[in-house]
Write a protein that holds these residues in place. Structure first.
Motif, mmCIF file in Angstrom:
data_model
loop_
_atom_site.group_PDB
_atom_site.id
_atom_site.type_symbol
_atom_site.label_atom_id
_atom_site.label_comp_id
_atom_site.label_asym_id
_atom_site.label_seq_id
_atom_site.Cartn_x
_atom_site.Cartn_y
_atom_site.Cartn_z
ATOM 1 N N GLN A 1 47.494 41.993 37.306
ATOM 2 C CA GLN A 1 48.595 42.643 37.358
ATOM 3 C C GLN A 1 49.731 41.663 36.430
ATOM 4 N N ALA A 2 49.916 41.899 35.492
ATOM 5 C CA ALA A 2 50.728 41.044 34.677
ATOM 6 C C ALA A 2 52.081 41.636 33.940
ATOM 7 N N VAL B 1 43.692 39.684 43.505
ATOM 8 C CA VAL B 1 44.582 40.135 42.563
ATOM 9 C C VAL B 1 44.888 38.793 41.673
ATOM 10 N N ALA C 1 53.832 39.211 36.558
ATOM 11 C CA ALA C 1 54.254 39.226 38.088
ATOM 12 C C ALA C 1 55.661 39.313 38.436
ATOM 13 N N LEU D 1 47.883 33.422 41.585
ATOM 14 C CA LEU D 1 49.129 33.427 40.820
ATOM 15 C C LEU D 1 49.212 32.151 39.842
ATOM 16 N N LEU E 1 52.991 43.134 44.094
ATOM 17 C CA LEU E 1 51.807 42.151 44.705
ATOM 18 C C LEU E 1 51.769 42.603 46.387
ATOM 19 N N GLU F 1 52.928 34.717 35.616
ATOM 20 C CA GLU F 1 54.209 34.738 35.240
ATOM 21 C C GLU F 1 54.677 33.597 34.445
ATOM 22 N N THR G 1 47.349 37.463 38.973
ATOM 23 C CA THR G 1 48.703 37.680 38.349
ATOM 24 C C THR G 1 49.406 36.659 37.565
ATOM 25 N N VAL H 1 45.550 36.719 46.439
ATOM 26 C CA VAL H 1 46.227 36.866 45.125
ATOM 27 C C VAL H 1 46.058 35.182 44.436
#
Length: 271
Positions: A95-96, A117, A98, A144, A104, A121, A119, A142
C-alpha cells in the motif's frame, strides 16, 4: 492518593463510562487546535478514530477530504479498503503512499495471520504520523519505510507546498520545478524492498502520477506473484495509451476489470 481513588472505582462503572463515551462519539470529536509551538521539529497533529481504529492526522492537511472524513469518525475510501480485505487471500498487501496511515488499520487488522502489509511514505511529517497510527493500533504486521517508490534508487525533491504557500498534503509530488517548497526524499524500487520469499496478493498505489515508475521498479515482484493492481491515477484510457504498461503488464495476462472508488483494478484474467 491518586492510586487509592482509582482503586475505589468499580470495574462495572469503568465499563459503563467507557461505553457511554463511545456511544456518544466523544472520541470522534477532537479539538481542531494547532499546537502552540511552531517549528520544523514539532509534529502538529490530531488523534481521531473510526470503526477500524485510531489515526494520527497531520494538522497541516486538516482541510483535505481524507483528514476531514477521519476527524468525523468516518472511513475514507471504505470500498477500496473492503475490496483489498476481500481479495488479498493469504498474501501480503503493498500500500503506497502511506500518508498518515489512513488505510493501515483497516487492512492490517483483517488480513491473514501470516500476511504482512508493506507501506511507503517519503514525507517526514506524514511518515511520523503513519508511525504513530501504527503504534495506536499496535500494528505489528506492518512494514513502514520512509521512502518513495520508483523505477530505480535515487535522491530527489518532493514538492510539499506550492509557490503561493498552499500545502499539498497527500498530493505532495515529484515534479520538475523550482517553485514552491521542496524536501529531499529517497526513492527505492519495490523489488529491492520486499524479500523474494514473500507472496504479494495486492498492490495498491496512490502516488500522484508516479504509478508507472513504481510499477517499473516492481516488475520482478509482479511477474513472480501476479498480484491484483489497484491504481489511483491511471484510468482505462491512460493504461491503453501507455506502451510500457501494455508491453510489460497486460502482456502477462492482466486485464482491466473495473473500478473501486477512483481506482482502476487490473488483475490476471481467468479463463
Amino acid at each position: 492518593m491518586i492510586k487509592l481513588v482509582k482503586s475505589l472505582v468499580p470495574k462495572s462503572l469503568k465499563k459503563f463510562i467507557k461505553r457511554e463515551i463511545l456511544q456518544t462519539s466523544y472520541v470522534n470529536k477532537p479539538t481542531y487546535n494547532a499546537s502552540l509551538i511552531k517549528d520544523e521539529f514539532t509534529l502538529d497533529c490530531t488523534i481521531a478514530y473510526n470503526k477500524y481504529g485510531g489515526y494520527c492526522t497531520p494538522f497541516s492537511a486538516q482541510q483535505e477530504s481524507v483528514v476531514q472524513e477521519i476527524l468525523k469518525g468516518n472511513v475514507y475510501e471504505p470500498e477500496t479498503i473492503q475490496y483489498i480485505i476481500d481479495n488479498c487471500g493469504t498474501g501480503d498487501v503493498v500500500q503506497a503512499g502511506a500518508y498518515f496511515g489512513d488505510f493501515l488499520p483497516g487492512i492490517a487488522k483483517h488480513i491473514s495471520n501470516k500476511a504482512q502489509v508493506w507501506t511507503f511514505e517519503p514525507s517526514s511529517e506524514y511518515y511520523r504520523c503513519a508511525e504513530i497510527t501504527m503504534r495506536i493500533n499496535n500494528l505489528n504486521n506492518v512494514n513502514l519505510f520512509q521512502v518513495g517508490l520508483g523505477e530505480e534508487k535515487a535522491d530527489v525533491q518532493l514538492q510539499i507546498e506550492t509557490e503561493d504557500g498552499k500545502r499539498l498534503g497527500g498530493a505532495s509530488r515529484i515534479i520538475n520545478s523550482k517553485k514552491g517548497k521542496f524536501v529531499p526524499i529517497t526513492i527505492e524500487t519495490l523489488d529491492s524492498m520486499i524479500p523474494e520469499d514473500r507472496n504479494i496478493s495486492v498492490v495498491q498505489l496512490d502516488l500522484e502520477g508516479f504509478e508507472i515508475p513504481a510499477l517499473k521498479g516492481a516488475i520482478n515482484s509482479i511477474k513472480r506473484c501476479k498480484p491484483i493492481l489497484i491504481l489511483e491515477i491511471l484510468s482505462h484510457n491512460d493504461i491503453l495509451a501507455n506502451d510500457w504498461f501494455k508491453e510489460n503488464i497486460l502482456s502477462l495476462g492482466y486485464e482491466i476489470t473495473g473500478k473501486v472508488h477512483n481506482n482502476t483494478i487490473v488483475k490476471i484474467k481467468h479463463n
